[in-house]
Structures are given as structure tokens and as C-alpha cells.
Design an enzyme around this catalytic site. Structure first.
Site, PDB file in Angstrom:
ATOM      1  CB  CYS A 249      -2.331  -4.724   6.473  1.00 13.01           C
ATOM      2  SG  CYS A 249      -1.854  -3.136   7.122  1.00 13.01           S
TER       3      CYS A 249
ATOM      4  CG  HIS B 184      -2.544  -7.000  10.368  1.00 15.62           C
ATOM      5  ND1 HIS B 184      -1.370  -6.644   9.755  1.00 15.62           N
ATOM      6  CD2 HIS B 184      -3.179  -5.829  10.683  1.00 15.62           C
ATOM      7  CE1 HIS B 184      -1.291  -5.319   9.687  1.00 15.62           C
ATOM      8  NE2 HIS B 184      -2.374  -4.805  10.243  1.00 15.62           N
TER       9      HIS B 184
ATOM     10  CD  GLU C 111      -1.332  -0.110   3.666  1.00 13.36           C
ATOM     11  OE1 GLU C 111      -2.003   0.914   3.841  1.00 13.36           O
ATOM     12  OE2 GLU C 111      -1.446  -1.135   4.357  1.00 13.36           O
TER      13      GLU C 111
HETATM   14  P1  HMG Z   1      -4.045   6.394  21.493  1.00 12.00           P
HETATM   15  O1  HMG Z   1      -5.479   6.703  21.295  1.00 12.00           O
HETATM   16  O2  HMG Z   1      -3.115   7.539  21.637  1.00 12.00           O
HETATM   17  O3  HMG Z   1      -3.800   5.460  22.713  1.00 12.00           O
HETATM   18  O4  HMG Z   1      -3.530   5.482  20.290  1.00 12.00           O
HETATM   19  P2  HMG Z   1      -4.701   5.170  24.011  1.00 12.00           P
HETATM   20  O5  HMG Z   1      -4.868   6.421  24.760  1.00 12.00           O
HETATM   21  O6  HMG Z   1      -5.932   4.385  23.670  1.00 12.00           O
HETATM   22  O7  HMG Z   1      -3.681   4.224  24.754  1.00 12.00           O
HETATM   23  C1  HMG Z   1      -3.336   3.008  24.192  1.00 12.00           C
HETATM   24  C2  HMG Z   1      -3.267   1.989  25.317  1.00 12.00           C
HETATM   25  O8  HMG Z   1      -2.209   2.365  26.188  1.00 12.00           O
HETATM   26  C3  HMG Z   1      -4.524   1.938  26.185  1.00 12.00           C
HETATM   27  O9  HMG Z   1      -4.710   0.601  26.553  1.00 12.00           O
HETATM   28  C4  HMG Z   1      -4.141   2.762  27.394  1.00 12.00           C
HETATM   29  O10 HMG Z   1      -4.866   2.418  28.567  1.00 12.00           O
HETATM   30  C5  HMG Z   1      -2.682   2.382  27.531  1.00 12.00           C
HETATM   31  P3  HMG Z   1      -6.135  -0.141  26.289  1.00 12.00           P
HETATM   32  O11 HMG Z   1      -7.150   0.636  27.017  1.00 12.00           O
HETATM   33  O12 HMG Z   1      -6.362  -0.051  24.773  1.00 12.00           O
HETATM   34  O13 HMG Z   1      -5.907  -1.518  26.756  1.00 12.00           O
HETATM   35  N1  HMG Z   1      -1.881   3.378  28.284  1.00 12.00           N
HETATM   36  C6  HMG Z   1      -0.899   3.046  29.133  1.00 12.00           C
HETATM   37  N2  HMG Z   1      -0.437   1.834  29.535  1.00 12.00           N
HETATM   38  C7  HMG Z   1       0.603   1.832  30.428  1.00 12.00           C
HETATM   39  N3  HMG Z   1       1.159   2.971  30.927  1.00 12.00           N
HETATM   40  C8  HMG Z   1       0.711   4.183  30.542  1.00 12.00           C
HETATM   41  C9  HMG Z   1      -0.361   4.253  29.620  1.00 12.00           C
HETATM   42  N4  HMG Z   1      -1.033   5.274  29.014  1.00 12.00           N
HETATM   43  C10 HMG Z   1      -1.955   4.727  28.191  1.00 12.00           C
HETATM   44  N5  HMG Z   1       1.283   5.284  31.037  1.00 12.00           N
HETATM   45  C11 HMG Z   1      -4.184   3.808  18.658  1.00 12.00           C
HETATM   46  C12 HMG Z   1      -3.836   4.096  20.117  1.00 12.00           C
HETATM   47  C13 HMG Z   1      -4.143   2.329  18.399  1.00 12.00           C
HETATM   48  C14 HMG Z   1      -5.598   4.357  18.385  1.00 12.00           C
HETATM   49  C15 HMG Z   1      -3.151   4.537  17.743  1.00 12.00           C
HETATM   50  O14 HMG Z   1      -1.877   3.989  17.937  1.00 12.00           O
HETATM   51  C16 HMG Z   1      -3.509   4.477  16.275  1.00 12.00           C
HETATM   52  O15 HMG Z   1      -4.315   5.232  15.771  1.00 12.00           O
HETATM   53  N6  HMG Z   1      -2.834   3.550  15.514  1.00 12.00           N
HETATM   54  C17 HMG Z   1      -3.015   3.389  14.079  1.00 12.00           C
HETATM   55  C18 HMG Z   1      -4.244   2.569  13.746  1.00 12.00           C
HETATM   56  C19 HMG Z   1      -4.081   1.111  14.094  1.00 12.00           C
HETATM   57  O16 HMG Z   1      -2.993   0.615  14.231  1.00 12.00           O
HETATM   58  N7  HMG Z   1      -5.213   0.378  14.172  1.00 12.00           N
HETATM   59  C20 HMG Z   1      -5.194  -1.038  14.465  1.00 12.00           C
HETATM   60  C21 HMG Z   1      -6.330  -1.806  13.778  1.00 12.00           C
HETATM   61  S1  HMG Z   1      -6.456  -1.430  12.049  1.00 12.00           S
HETATM   62  C22 HMG Z   1      -5.159  -2.339  11.308  1.00 12.00           C
HETATM   63  O17 HMG Z   1      -4.598  -3.197  11.919  1.00 12.00           O
HETATM   64  C23 HMG Z   1      -4.805  -1.988   9.914  1.00 12.00           C
HETATM   65  C24 HMG Z   1      -3.510  -1.209   9.721  1.00 12.00           C
HETATM   66  O18 HMG Z   1      -2.396  -2.049   9.914  1.00 12.00           O
HETATM   67  C25 HMG Z   1      -3.476  -0.544   8.347  1.00 12.00           C
HETATM   68  C26 HMG Z   1      -3.722  -1.400   7.104  1.00 12.00           C
HETATM   69  O19 HMG Z   1      -4.539  -2.299   7.055  1.00 12.00           O
HETATM   70  O20 HMG Z   1      -3.107  -1.029   6.080  1.00 12.00           O
HETATM   71  C27 HMG Z   1      -3.386  -0.076  10.727  1.00 12.00           C
END
Ligand code: HMG
Length: 391
Positions: A112, A234, A80
Site C-alpha cells: 500500500c 493509510h 499491488e
Molecule cells: P478478526 O481477527 O476476525 O477480528 O479480524 P477480531 O476478532 O480481532 O475483531 C476485530 C475487532 O472487533 C476487535 O476490536 C473486537 O473486539 C471487535 P479490538 O479488540 O481490535 O479493538 N468486535 C466487536 N465489536 C463490536 N461488536 C461485536 C464485536 N465482535 C468483535 N459484536 C483483522 C481483524 C484486522 C485481523 C482482519 O480484518 C484482517 O486480517 N485484516 C487484513 C489485514 C489488515 O488489514 N491489517 C491492517 C494493518 S496492515 C496494513 O494496513 C496493510 C494492508 O493495507 C496491505 C498492504 O499494505 O498492501 C493490509
């Protein structure tokens, strides 16, 4: 019955990385959010003279070194991060790898999922063409806006898989659970270099795709959760796989999945992704390499579960059986060697590389030489990408 699947599999990732401790400090975020919350420690950064083509060719080189190129009549490139709107990345790779002109070569896209699309297309082809080989390449550079929630999940890498009848590593089972749905969870319009993402929603869609694909797979194959020696997912970041696996266990009726069960069933598959970041189309197969390279147990004749997800979205749950001598055909030492010998970047070096971009003026540009694999992009001239082999 003739089986088909992965005959050889090789992984490549750039030689530079940014430690997420550095990023956490710069962004004023607790490092535990990255290391524990999303389960990532480092992200691979390609230098300016490396792109999806050089990474894919570098992944393929060890395979080509032990394969007669005239046997390869199908070359599929899943990505991609395409480098051209018309010419397939497969054609550039075809040239670098000196493959024969008698070859069907093209590029595939569905976020992906593209690596799995390519693998699943190659399998019936391999059964119909005994003695011939397909080369499946999956290569990507994951980019999000600086300072965005996706930034710490960035990464880069490539997979090369030789696909044939009677494979030496993993025979893919015929049944698949499939889930296609038109959603906007993550996308990248043609005019942007960085993906746009609805992060939390993308995680929910991933899980929904997994549950539906699993149900279908289970019904069609009759295989249950307990029939799987290990699970590979994935990996946008490793915590996603932990969440997905816990949900799958629940859906499959497993009551108490302990942390030890989780570590046993998916732990080895997460090791490489934790230190490279998301490699998009290559990510599931990077996880497979990580499992095969790091698992000390002999999994011969055992069944592995694989879940592929591409935003937009497409999910596929499928499985394969490891062959009796699979361990003899892995590139484990080479993978570990280059992962252990990468160069760490400072934050400023990371941002400089991020901002650099490719020249678009049609002039003649020569690129400085950085640490790369056996192939690099030496420049751009008259809008043409110029590649070279270093060995
Ligand atoms: P965010 O919103 O900044 O993170 O980004 P958050 O606030 O939700 O925190 C993440 C986790 O860290 C949470 O845990 C927090 O509690 C924890 P959860 O509640 O989820 O279990 N946390 C802590 N833990 C320990 N100590 C601390 C602390 N602070 C917070 N101090 C998000 C997270 C995944 C949304 C972001 O990284 C993102 O947007 N990523 C890109 C999208 C993505 O990867 N999506 C995954 C599914 S889609 C996919 O897999 C396809 C893809 O590969 C693309 C394709 O297909 O081409 C992405």
C-alpha cells in the site's frame, strides 16, 4: 523556495458494492463486529470489465479534461494488483489517456506504500521541471479468501494526482520520517489472487512503523502534534486509523485524547473508506479526498499530517500545507455523486464476481458491459487486454 506537491487530486471507486450487513448475515457474524469492531459498512466490488487500469484512468479523466496532456512528462502507477509481470500498468493507462510519447512511464510496488513512493519521486522531479506535470496513479483491488478475517476489509479504488511545482492544493513539506523493515505481515505470492495475512501482527507492525516514522519526522521538521490541523492515515479499515491515532497522541505526549478530539482530528478522513473498503495504494489519498470533501472548516494555510504504510513493510510520516484556494480545485461534488449512486449487489452476485477470474486460454473473449467509469476492459484476445473509452 519553490514548493511542489498535489496540484489536483481525483478519486474513483467501482459502481457496485456489497453491504457488510449482507456479509455478516451470510457468515453468521454480528454486524457490529464489522461496523464497530473494524469500522466498515460497505465494500466496493469491481465488475468483470473493470480493473486497476480502467479505475486509474477513470480517476484521471477529470484531471486530463482540464490539463494540457503535453505538459505531463512523468506517469507513475503505484499498485499491488498488477495486470502483467512485464508491461507496466502505466503503459496501458498512458494509451487510454492519450498521453504524449515524450513521457517517462512506469509502475511501482511496495504494497500500500506504492502511491506514496510515486508521489515522493514526483516531487523533486517537479521542482527540477517547472512548468511540467507528473501524473501519479494509485489503483488497487483488495482481495482476501472468502470467509477469512480479511474478507470484510476488501475494497477497490483509484487515485489520480497531478503533481507540480507551486501546486494548487497541497504543498508537501521536505521532511519525512521513514521506516523500512523486512517482515511477513501481509503478502501475495505470484501464484495467488488473494493476499495472505497475519492480521494481528500486521496491526502491530503498522503501529511500530508509525511510532518510529513519527519520531524521525518530529526531530527533522520540529513540527509537533499540535501543529497539525488534521491527520490522514493509510486505511486498511477505519478502526486501524483510530487505534493508530490514539497511539500517536500518546507517543507525542498528549494525555487525554477524547472521542471528540479523535473525531475532529481524523473523522472526516474516514468517511469514504467506511463505504469502499481498503483501496491499498490509493487508500491514504482516498482519506485525503474524504477529508477535503467533507470538512466544512476552511483549512487554507494549515498543515496536514500523512502516514503511509505498506506491508512488508514500509512506513512514511510526512506533512503538507493546504494552499489558499485549495477548495476551488476539488472534485468533491463528483466524488459524492458517484458514491451516492452505486448499485448494491446480493451475496450471490458478489461471490459470482469473486470466483469469475480472467480467461487464461489465449482465446478471444468479449466481456459483458457493466456500470463502469468512462473506461472499461472490453475483453481479452490472444493474451492481450483490450480496453476502450466510453466517451
Ligand atoms: P478478526 O481477527 O476476525 O477480528 O479480524 P477480531 O476478532 O480481532 O475483531 C476485530 C475487532 O472487533 C476487535 O476490536 C473486537 O473486539 C471487535 P479490538 O479488540 O481490535 O479493538 N468486535 C466487536 N465489536 C463490536 N461488536 C461485536 C464485536 N465482535 C468483535 N459484536 C483483522 C481483524 C484486522 C485481523 C482482519 O480484518 C484482517 O486480517 N485484516 C487484513 C489485514 C489488515 O488489514 N491489517 C491492517 C494493518 S496492515 C496494513 O494496513 C496493510 C494492508 O493495507 C496491505 C498492504 O499494505 O498492501 C493490509
Amino acid at each position: 523556495m519553490t514548493t511542489a506537491g498535489i496540484d489536483l487530486i481525483s478519486f474513483y471507486t467501482p459502481q457496485y458494492f456489497l453491504d457488510l450487513k449482507t456479509l455478516a448475515e451470510k457468515r453468521g457474524v454480528d454486524y457490529n463486529k464489522f461496523s464497530v469492531g473494524i469500522g466498515q459498512e460497505k465494500m466496493a466490488i469491481p465488475p468483470p470489465d473493470e480493473d486497476i487500469v480502467t479505475m486509474a484512468a477513470s480517476a484521471a479523466k477529470p484531471i486530463l479534461d482540464q490539463t494540457d496532456p503535453s505538459e505531463i512528462e512523468l506517469l507513475l502507477f503505484g499498485t499491488e494488483s498488477g495486470v502483467d509481470q512485464s508491461k507496466a500498468a502505466a503503459m496501458f493507462a498512458h494509451g487510454l489517456l492519450k498521453l504524449p510519447t515524450r513521457c517517462r512511464a512506469f509502475e511501482l510496488k511496495e504494497a500500500c506504500y506504492a502511491g506514496t513512493a510515486a508521489l515522493q519521486m514526483a516531487i523533486p522531479w517537479a521542482i527540477r521541471n517547472p512548468g511540467k506535470k507528473a501524473l501519479v496513479l494509485a489503483s488497487d483491488i483488495a482481495r482476501y479468501d472468502l470467509g477469512s478475517p480479511g474478507e470484510p476489509t476488501q475494497g477497490a479504488g483509484a487515485i489520480a494526482m497531478l503533481v507540480s511545482a507551486n501546486p494548487r492544493i497541497l504543498a508537501i513539506d521536505p521532511e519525512s520520517g521513514l521506516y523500512a523493515s523486512d517482515v511477513m505481515d501481509f503478502w501475495r505470492p505470484n501464484y495467488r489472487d488473494e493476499a495472505v495475512v497475519d492480521g494481528k501482527y500486521s496491526m502491530r507492525v503498522y503501529i511500530a512503523a508509525l511510532e518510529e516514522a513519527w519520531r524521525q519526522y518530529h526531530t527533522l521538521s520540529g513540527h509537533g502534534f499540535a501543529d497539525m490541523a488534521r491527520f490522514c492515515y493509510h486505511l486498511p479499515f477505519t478502526k486501524m486509523a483510530e487505534k493508530a491515532h490514539a497511539r500517536l497522541a500518546k507517543t507525542a505526549g498528549i494525555k487525554d485524547l477524547t472521542p471528540d478530539d479523535l473525531e475532529h482530528q481524523i473523522g472526516e478522513s474516514l468517511r469514504y473508506n467506511r463505504i469502499t473498503g481498503n483501496t491499498y495504494a490509493a487508500s491514504l489519498y482516498e482519506g485525503l479526498c474524504s477529508l477535503l470533501d467533507n470538512c466544512t472548516e476552511d483549512l487554507a494555510e494549515k498543515r496536514l499530517a500523512l502516514f503511509s504504510y505498506g506491508s512488508g513493510c514500509m512506513g512514511e510520516f510526512f506533512s503538507g500545507v493546504l494552499q489558499s484556494d485549495y477548495k476551488k480545485h476539488l472534485y468533491s461534488a463528483a466524488h459524492k455523486n458517484f458514491l451516492d449512486n452505486r448499485t448494491e449487489l446480493t451475496y450471490q452476485q458478489y461471490e459470482d464476481i469473486f470466483q469469475l477470474g480472467c480467461p487464461t486460454d489465449g482465446g478471444d473473449h468479449t466481456f459483458a458491459q457493466y456500470r463502469t467509469g468512462p473506461y472499461r476492459m472490453k475483453g481479452i484476445s490472444q493474451h492481450k487486454r483490450l480496453y476502450e473509452a466510453l466517451t
